[in-house]
Scaffold this active site. Structure first.
Site, PDB file in Angstrom:
ATOM      1  CE  LYS A 152      40.116  63.437  44.408  1.00  0.00           C
ATOM      2  NZ  LYS A 152      40.629  64.132  43.215  1.00  0.00           N
ATOM      3  CB  THR A 194      36.574  66.979  42.669  1.00  0.00           C
ATOM      4  OG1 THR A 194      37.184  68.237  42.956  1.00  0.00           O
ATOM      5  CG2 THR A 194      35.121  67.032  43.120  1.00  0.00           C
ATOM      6  N   GLY A 195      38.273  67.064  45.211  1.00  0.00           N
ATOM      7  CA  GLY A 195      38.300  67.598  46.558  1.00  0.00           C
ATOM      8  C   GLY A 195      37.229  68.655  46.769  1.00  0.00           C
ATOM      9  CG  ASP A 241      41.653  65.699  39.991  1.00  0.00           C
ATOM     10  OD1 ASP A 241      41.034  66.084  41.003  1.00  0.00           O
ATOM     11  OD2 ASP A 241      42.613  66.330  39.491  1.00  0.00           O
ATOM     12  CG  MET A 242      36.402  68.038  39.090  1.00  0.00           C
ATOM     13  SD  MET A 242      35.557  67.928  37.499  1.00  0.00           S
ATOM     14  CE  MET A 242      35.196  69.655  37.189  1.00  0.00           C
ATOM     15  CG  ASP A 243      40.337  72.101  40.537  1.00  0.00           C
ATOM     16  OD1 ASP A 243      39.980  73.087  39.877  1.00  0.00           O
ATOM     17  OD2 ASP A 243      39.672  71.629  41.476  1.00  0.00           O
ATOM     18  CG  ASP A 261      46.533  66.944  38.836  1.00  0.00           C
ATOM     19  OD1 ASP A 261      45.429  66.640  39.328  1.00  0.00           O
ATOM     20  OD2 ASP A 261      47.057  68.063  38.985  1.00  0.00           O
ATOM     21  CG  ASN A 314      43.830  65.279  45.697  1.00  0.00           C
ATOM     22  OD1 ASN A 314      44.709  65.443  44.854  1.00  0.00           O
ATOM     23  ND2 ASN A 314      42.678  65.901  45.625  1.00  0.00           N
TER      24      ASN A 314
END
Length: 269
Positions: A197, A43-44, A9-11, A220, A223
């Protein structure tokens, strides 16, 4: 069994609290790729929100992929070509936009290139999202789109307490027709029922010939939960929500403490 693919994941995960990549994270991701491990940003965000990170991470080769829009698309990182897609139809867009209006919350929709909001009083969170993912935003009413238009997702947007109250009022049948997930306390995302995901990571792993026991997933938020559950090694960030931590096999350090780098170093190498 050794790890052959890592979905990250990114953020709140790969990026530090200032939305930056740290030197340790970059070095570790590059080392993983050198070891033959497939690194997949998951990611979203749309692909436009990832492109600035591909170069520093070395994810610019024909065999590099990204999972975008919370699993609605799997794309080639170098060409942007869509490998897998679970989209929303024009009718879905109209249906979800009308629901947002009934719930009295803001909304916007995204396709592969742009964001569209039907709200004249554009939400500050839509403006934030447009800037964060480097995606132009337009004010468009549903009747201004062709009826064969496809969308990646529709997002319900508002202050966290307002959005939570509105979410509780969504009729049960909508949850049977769409996949809803909070990517942030102020974002509720509505996607194709087959988009998540977890499904995207599973489908990509299968195409690449990996078993899910050979996949690590790091995240985290809610999602990220489907891929945490699907992966053979599910890793929760130290700053993850409690539900993600409860379903992970491993809890690493926070995104302020290079948690992704530490997880890869400890469990993938």
């Amino acid at each position: 069994m050794s790890i052959k693919m890592i979905a990250i994941d990114m953020d709140g995960t790969l990026l530090d609290p200032n939305q930056q990549l740290t030197a340790e994270t970059i070095e570790t991701v590059k080392a993983a790729k050198t070891h033959g491990i497939k690194i997949v940003l998951c990611t979203g965000r749309p692909l436009t929100g990832l492109e600035q990170f591909f170069g520093p991470l070395g994810l610019v080769d024909p065999g590099d992929y990204a999972i975008t829009y919370n699993g609605a698309m799997v794309q080639h990182a170098d060409t942007k070509e869509i490998l897998l897609q679970h989209s929303l139809s024009y009718d879905d867009f109209v249906d979800l936009t009308e629901l947002a209006n009934r719930l009295n919350v803001h909304s916007h929709a995204e396709d592969a290139d742009y964001m569209y909001t039907p709200n004249a009083d554009i939400s500050k969170y839509s403006v934030r999202e447009s800037y964060l993912v480097n995606m132009p935003m337009f004010y468009r009413l549903p009747d201004q789109f062709p009826h064969d238009k496809q969308f990646a997702k529709v997002m319900f947007i508002d202050e966290p307490d307002v959005l939570a109250a509105a979410t509780a009022k969504i009729p049960a049948d909508y949850f049977e027709r769409y996949y809803f997930v909070n990517s942030e306390p102020f974002f509720l995302e509505a996607l194709n029922k087959n988009a998540s995901k977890g499904n995207a990571v599973t489908d990509l792993a299968q195409k690449l010939g990996y078993s899910m026991d050979e996949v690590m997933a790091i995240g985290d938020q809610a999602n990220d939960l489907p891929m945490i559950k699907a992966a053979g090694c599910g890793v929760a960030m130290g700053n993850a929500i409690d539900e993600v931590k409860a379903h992970a096999q491993v809890i690493t350090a926070t995104n302020a403490e290079n948690g992704v780098a530490k997880a890869i170093q400890q469990y993938a190498f």
